[in-house]
Design an enzyme around this catalytic site. Structure first.
Site, mmCIF file in Angstrom:
data_model
loop_
_atom_site.group_PDB
_atom_site.id
_atom_site.type_symbol
_atom_site.label_atom_id
_atom_site.label_comp_id
_atom_site.label_asym_id
_atom_site.label_seq_id
_atom_site.Cartn_x
_atom_site.Cartn_y
_atom_site.Cartn_z
ATOM 1 N N CYS A 162 2.869 0.188 4.975
ATOM 2 C CA CYS A 162 3.642 0.875 4.973
ATOM 3 C C CYS A 162 3.665 0.949 6.638
ATOM 4 O O CYS A 162 2.095 0.493 7.087
ATOM 5 C CB CYS A 162 3.585 1.998 4.000
ATOM 6 N N GLU A 208 -5.200 1.718 1.366
ATOM 7 C CA GLU A 208 -5.703 0.964 2.892
ATOM 8 C C GLU A 208 -6.103 2.575 3.538
ATOM 9 O O GLU A 208 -7.453 2.401 4.163
ATOM 10 C CB GLU A 208 -4.569 0.570 4.161
ATOM 11 N N HIS A 237 -2.645 6.141 0.002
ATOM 12 C CA HIS A 237 -2.536 4.362 -0.140
ATOM 13 C C HIS A 237 -4.218 3.901 -0.337
ATOM 14 O O HIS A 237 -5.153 4.458 0.634
ATOM 15 C CB HIS A 237 -1.864 4.204 0.640
ATOM 16 N N CYS A 282 0.129 2.623 6.941
ATOM 17 C CA CYS A 282 -1.078 2.406 7.228
ATOM 18 C C CYS A 282 -1.431 1.702 8.218
ATOM 19 O O CYS A 282 -2.424 1.174 8.378
ATOM 20 C CB CYS A 282 -1.280 1.697 5.894
HETATM 21 ZN ZN ZN Z 1 0.826 2.273 3.264
#
Ligand code: ZN
Length: 144
Positions: A78, A49, A47, A81
């Site tokens: 999410c 992040e 991801h 993260c």
């Molecule tokens: Zn994430």
């Protein structure tokens, strides 16, 4: 800061959901930026992040402790993260669009402001939300 994250999101590969993240140090200098690269890297944890936090930790003087740092991201993080930014000791989180299906910073859970944690970043959500949401809508519209 979210504007810079939007620019990072625009660099995502054509199969990746365009989410961008940028880490700034305490003085507001950019440490690292990344776009979601889950498809490009074939990595479920890639991801935006996570990639930005890893890169920022590699260049930050205090290594993995990103104290004083701000993470700006185009989409509400999410659970993975949100957990990672708490572990990285990021001071502030600024994000664009809310994610009602998987968001872990207020929508579905509130991982970063759990009172049982001893590190709780300051949060500001919904910054440049229309622009951030439009980028995602555009991506999903062309996929259908
Ligand atoms: Zn994430």
């Amino acid at each position: 800061m979210v504007r810079v994250a939007l620019a990072a999101a625009a660099t995502a590969g054509k199969h990746d959901v365009p989410v961008g993240a940028v880490v700034f140090d305490a003085e507001g200098r950019e440490l690292a930026r990344a776009a979601n690269a889950r498809e490009a890297l074939g990595d479920p944890t890639a991801h935006a992040e996570i990639l930005a936090l890893r890169r920022a930790a590699a260049v930050h003087g205090d290594r993995w402790r990103l104290e004083g740092a701000t993470l700006a991201v185009t989409l509400e993080p999410c659970t993975m993260c949100a957990g990672a930014l708490v572990l990285a000791r990021v001071d502030r989180l600024v994000f664009g669009a809310w994610e009602p299906k998987t968001g872990a910073v207020g929508s579905l859970w509130d991982v970063v402001r759990d009172r049982r944690l001893n590190h709780r970043p300051e949060v500001r959500g919904g910054v440049l939300e229309p622009q951030c949401a439009a980028l995602l809508d555009q991506f999903f519209r062309t996929r259908r």
